[in-house]
Design a protein around this motif. Structure first.
Motif, PDB file in Angstrom:
ATOM      1  N   VAL A  38      16.743  36.241  -8.112  1.00  0.00           N
ATOM      2  CA  VAL A  38      16.446  36.286  -8.081  1.00  0.00           C
ATOM      3  C   VAL A  38      15.182  35.635  -8.087  1.00  0.00           C
ATOM      4  CG1 VAL A  38      13.961  36.832  -7.283  1.00  0.00           C
ATOM      5  CG2 VAL A  38      15.602  38.341  -6.866  1.00  0.00           C
ATOM      6  N   LYS A  39      14.274  34.470  -7.896  1.00  0.00           N
ATOM      7  CA  LYS A  39      13.792  33.615  -8.596  1.00  0.00           C
ATOM      8  C   LYS A  39      12.031  33.448  -8.687  1.00  0.00           C
ATOM      9  CE  LYS A  39      15.643  30.894 -10.304  1.00  0.00           C
ATOM     10  NZ  LYS A  39      15.675  30.486 -11.683  1.00  0.00           N
ATOM     11  N   ASN A  40      11.595  32.677  -9.658  1.00  0.00           N
ATOM     12  CA  ASN A  40      10.309  33.036  -9.181  1.00  0.00           C
ATOM     13  C   ASN A  40       9.252  32.200  -8.219  1.00  0.00           C
ATOM     14  OD1 ASN A  40       7.304  34.139  -9.745  1.00  0.00           O
ATOM     15  ND2 ASN A  40       7.182  32.724 -11.146  1.00  0.00           N
ATOM     16  N   ASN A  41       8.542  32.037  -7.549  1.00  0.00           N
ATOM     17  CA  ASN A  41       7.788  31.621  -6.805  1.00  0.00           C
ATOM     18  C   ASN A  41       7.296  29.635  -7.728  1.00  0.00           C
ATOM     19  OD1 ASN A  41       5.678  32.652  -8.316  1.00  0.00           O
ATOM     20  ND2 ASN A  41       4.425  32.787  -6.604  1.00  0.00           N
ATOM     21  N   GLU A 110      18.860  39.129  -3.927  1.00  0.00           N
ATOM     22  CA  GLU A 110      19.627  37.842  -3.806  1.00  0.00           C
ATOM     23  C   GLU A 110      19.599  37.277  -2.422  1.00  0.00           C
ATOM     24  OE1 GLU A 110      23.450  34.589  -4.482  1.00  0.00           O
ATOM     25  OE2 GLU A 110      22.590  36.568  -5.834  1.00  0.00           O
ATOM     26  N   ARG A 111      20.317  37.613  -1.240  1.00  0.00           N
ATOM     27  CA  ARG A 111      20.374  37.363   0.216  1.00  0.00           C
ATOM     28  C   ARG A 111      18.813  36.929   0.930  1.00  0.00           C
ATOM     29  NH1 ARG A 111      23.900  35.595  -1.449  1.00  0.00           N
ATOM     30  NH2 ARG A 111      26.435  36.242  -1.955  1.00  0.00           N
ATOM     31  N   SER A 112      18.222  38.719   0.535  1.00  0.00           N
ATOM     32  CA  SER A 112      16.637  38.226   0.979  1.00  0.00           C
ATOM     33  C   SER A 112      15.869  37.553   0.015  1.00  0.00           C
ATOM     34  CB  SER A 112      16.175  39.802   0.761  1.00  0.00           C
ATOM     35  OG  SER A 112      15.862  39.660   1.031  1.00  0.00           O
ATOM     36  N   SER A 113      15.730  36.989  -1.383  1.00  0.00           N
ATOM     37  CA  SER A 113      15.200  36.305  -1.327  1.00  0.00           C
ATOM     38  C   SER A 113      15.314  34.738  -1.464  1.00  0.00           C
ATOM     39  CB  SER A 113      15.180  36.702  -3.111  1.00  0.00           C
ATOM     40  OG  SER A 113      16.548  36.456  -3.320  1.00  0.00           O
ATOM     41  N   HIS A 115      16.739  34.266   2.004  1.00  0.00           N
ATOM     42  CA  HIS A 115      16.970  33.436   3.262  1.00  0.00           C
ATOM     43  C   HIS A 115      17.873  33.310   4.064  1.00  0.00           C
ATOM     44  CE1 HIS A 115      12.491  33.900   2.323  1.00  0.00           C
ATOM     45  NE2 HIS A 115      12.401  32.440   1.907  1.00  0.00           N
ATOM     46  N   GLN A 116      19.013  34.238   3.422  1.00  0.00           N
ATOM     47  CA  GLN A 116      20.594  34.536   3.956  1.00  0.00           C
ATOM     48  C   GLN A 116      20.767  35.730   4.721  1.00  0.00           C
ATOM     49  OE1 GLN A 116      22.357  34.197  -0.001  1.00  0.00           O
ATOM     50  NE2 GLN A 116      22.942  31.908   0.302  1.00  0.00           N
ATOM     51  N   PHE A 117      19.351  36.941   4.341  1.00  0.00           N
ATOM     52  CA  PHE A 117      19.974  38.558   5.280  1.00  0.00           C
ATOM     53  C   PHE A 117      18.505  38.418   5.659  1.00  0.00           C
ATOM     54  CE2 PHE A 117      20.242  42.351   6.070  1.00  0.00           C
ATOM     55  CZ  PHE A 117      21.330  43.001   6.395  1.00  0.00           C
ATOM     56  N   ALA A 118      18.399  39.187   6.854  1.00  0.00           N
ATOM     57  CA  ALA A 118      16.916  40.023   7.260  1.00  0.00           C
ATOM     58  C   ALA A 118      17.128  40.880   7.497  1.00  0.00           C
ATOM     59  CB  ALA A 118      16.230  39.174   8.181  1.00  0.00           C
ATOM     60  N   ASN A 135      29.587  33.061  -6.498  1.00  0.00           N
ATOM     61  CA  ASN A 135      28.710  32.248  -6.698  1.00  0.00           C
ATOM     62  C   ASN A 135      27.086  32.494  -6.269  1.00  0.00           C
ATOM     63  OD1 ASN A 135      29.714  30.739  -4.846  1.00  0.00           O
ATOM     64  ND2 ASN A 135      28.213  29.546  -4.891  1.00  0.00           N
ATOM     65  N   ILE A 136      26.064  32.474  -6.945  1.00  0.00           N
ATOM     66  CA  ILE A 136      24.646  32.821  -6.327  1.00  0.00           C
ATOM     67  C   ILE A 136      24.856  31.502  -5.570  1.00  0.00           C
ATOM     68  CG2 ILE A 136      22.610  31.786  -7.284  1.00  0.00           C
ATOM     69  CD1 ILE A 136      23.512  33.281  -9.585  1.00  0.00           C
ATOM     70  N   GLY A 137      24.226  32.194  -4.587  1.00  0.00           N
ATOM     71  CA  GLY A 137      23.989  31.554  -2.849  1.00  0.00           C
ATOM     72  C   GLY A 137      24.677  30.938  -2.359  1.00  0.00           C
ATOM     73  N   GLY A 138      26.367  31.749  -2.289  1.00  0.00           N
ATOM     74  CA  GLY A 138      27.011  32.324  -1.625  1.00  0.00           C
ATOM     75  C   GLY A 138      27.472  32.373  -0.481  1.00  0.00           C
ATOM     76  N   GLN A 139      28.584  32.948  -0.243  1.00  0.00           N
ATOM     77  CA  GLN A 139      28.213  33.222   1.680  1.00  0.00           C
ATOM     78  C   GLN A 139      29.751  35.132   1.192  1.00  0.00           C
ATOM     79  OE1 GLN A 139      27.501  32.017   4.593  1.00  0.00           O
ATOM     80  NE2 GLN A 139      26.265  30.309   2.893  1.00  0.00           N
ATOM     81  N   GLY A 140      30.164  34.735   0.454  1.00  0.00           N
ATOM     82  CA  GLY A 140      30.402  36.634  -0.040  1.00  0.00           C
ATOM     83  C   GLY A 140      29.765  37.367  -0.717  1.00  0.00           C
TER      84      GLY A 140
END
Length: 381
Positions: A38-41, A110-113, A115-118, A135-140
């Motif tokens: 999760v990253k800050n804005n 992670e997926r939510s922030s 935008h990989q999962f709603a 890895n971070i941002g991956g698919q699994g």
């Protein structure tokens, strides 16, 4: 105090202090430009980014070195069966707890922030076993190594692989002096591993074979008196080497990592290895000089708390970060809030919940305690 007891004391202090470094490191990952759960804005390329690179270059090699030394002392009191049983209980149980309980919410956030999962966490849970998380941002999604608990995963693996050899050679003594020739040989070996084996991924900045080498060196060399004598003699030199090479590394990172396969890339890796190696020896030097005789309640409390804090700190950081990442606060204010909130939550959870419950103690890598039954005044004589 015996030499072995004093040696254990400085190692315990190193574990405690490096656990705090890891907590601060993961707080900094919320703000720096590098990928994280999760990253800050608003991101920071200054002090926070510099601290992140300073910490990542040395903290995990120190953990593996201390683990190798601890394996040496542990095997002086146990056979291979007892050693592996202790490793499975103290490492395997919290790792499994992290994989199946602590990791799913983190992967969801992670997926939510990103935008990989709603959807809600409950909507996500059936998808947690969809592919391996690599890895971070991956698919699994299935975090088989427990995300930040990858250290426990590989330490357990290293213990299983090396225990037969360690048991056969645990009585061997390396009494020959440890000098500059041995220092240089280890430095070159680590450079070759770092330069040729590019498998660092999200593993704290270094590769698996790099960590395995340091772990084995911890058992065979760092645990022995000749190495400790070298550390005491070379404290000034390793401190200067660590400071200068680390400064070069941080400045280099600000200007970008050189392209792989170039001469500059080789120099960059060499500087990183010098920074890591000298920094590790300088930490051992400081611990030997200032912490070896420092015992008391703070050491006992901190040593028992270090594993639970390590296991739970990142889920706490990710959760709080997920709740505040979109808020339009300045970075310094948000950093102070994150540090304060994380410290409060971790302290309360550990002191008032985890340490008081035997089931939770075991799940978080602690030993269960036997509680004395109060004698009833009407008990049978």
């Amino acid at each position: 105090m015996s030499s072995a007891s004093a040696r254990q004391t400085d190692l315990d202090w190193i574990r405690i202090l490096m656990t705090l470094v890891v907590v601060l490191y993961h707080c900094s990952m919320f703000f720096n430009p590098q990928p994280w759960h999760v990253k800050n804005n608003e991101l920071d390329n200054g002090f926070i980014f510099a601290y992140t690179n300073l910490a990542v270059n040395g903290m995990m090699p120190i953990f593996f070195a201390v683990s190798g030394i601890s394996a040496y002392y542990s095997l002086q009191k146990r056979d291979s069966k007892g050693f592996l049983k202790e490793r499975l209980l103290r490492l395997g149980v919290p790792l499994a707890f992290g994989v199946f309980v602590l990791s799913p919410p983190q992967v969801y956030m992670e997926r939510s922030s990103h935008h990989q999962f709603a959807g809600s966490l409950l909507d996500f849970l059936p998808h947690y076993f969809d592919g391996l998380y690599l890895n971070i941002g991956g698919q699994g999604n299935f975090a088989f190594a427990g995300l930040h608990l990858w250290y426990l995963f590989f330490l357990l693996l290293f213990s299983l692989l090396t225990a037969p050899l360690f048991v056969r050679t645990k009585r061997a003594r390396a009494e020959k002096p440890f000098g500059i020739r041995h220092f240089a040989l280890m430095l070159v070996s680590l450079f070759v591993l770092a330069a040729l084996v590019n498998d660092a991924g999200n593993l704290g900045g270094w590769g698996i074979l790099y960590y395995l080498t340091i772990y084995i060196c911890g058992f065979y060399f760092f645990s022995k008196e000749p190495f400790q004598a070298f550390v005491r003699r070379s404290g000034l030199a390793t401190g200067i080497g660590a400071a200068s090479s680390t400064l070069i590394f941080i400045l280099w990172m600000r200007h970008g990592i050189p392209a792989s396969g170039t001469a500059l890339s080789a120099l960059f890796v060499l500087d990183r290895v010098v920074s890591c190696w000298c920094g590790m020896l300088f930490v051992f030097f400081l611990a030997d000089r200032y912490l070896k005789q420092t015992r008391g309640p703070a050491l006992s409390y901190g040593m028992e708390a270090s594993m639970p804090i390590y296991v739970m700190h990142q889920p706490v950081i990710v959760t709080i970060g997920y709740l505040i990442y979109a808020l339009r606060w300045p970075v310094p204010a948000k950093l102070l809030f994150l540090l304060a909130a994380v410290s409060l939550v971790i302290s309360v959870l550990y002191h008032f919940v985890i340490r008081r419950n035997n089931v939770l103690r075991v799940l978080f890598g602690m030993k269960a305690v036997r509680r004395r039954l109060k004698k009833n005044s009407e008990s049978r004589s």
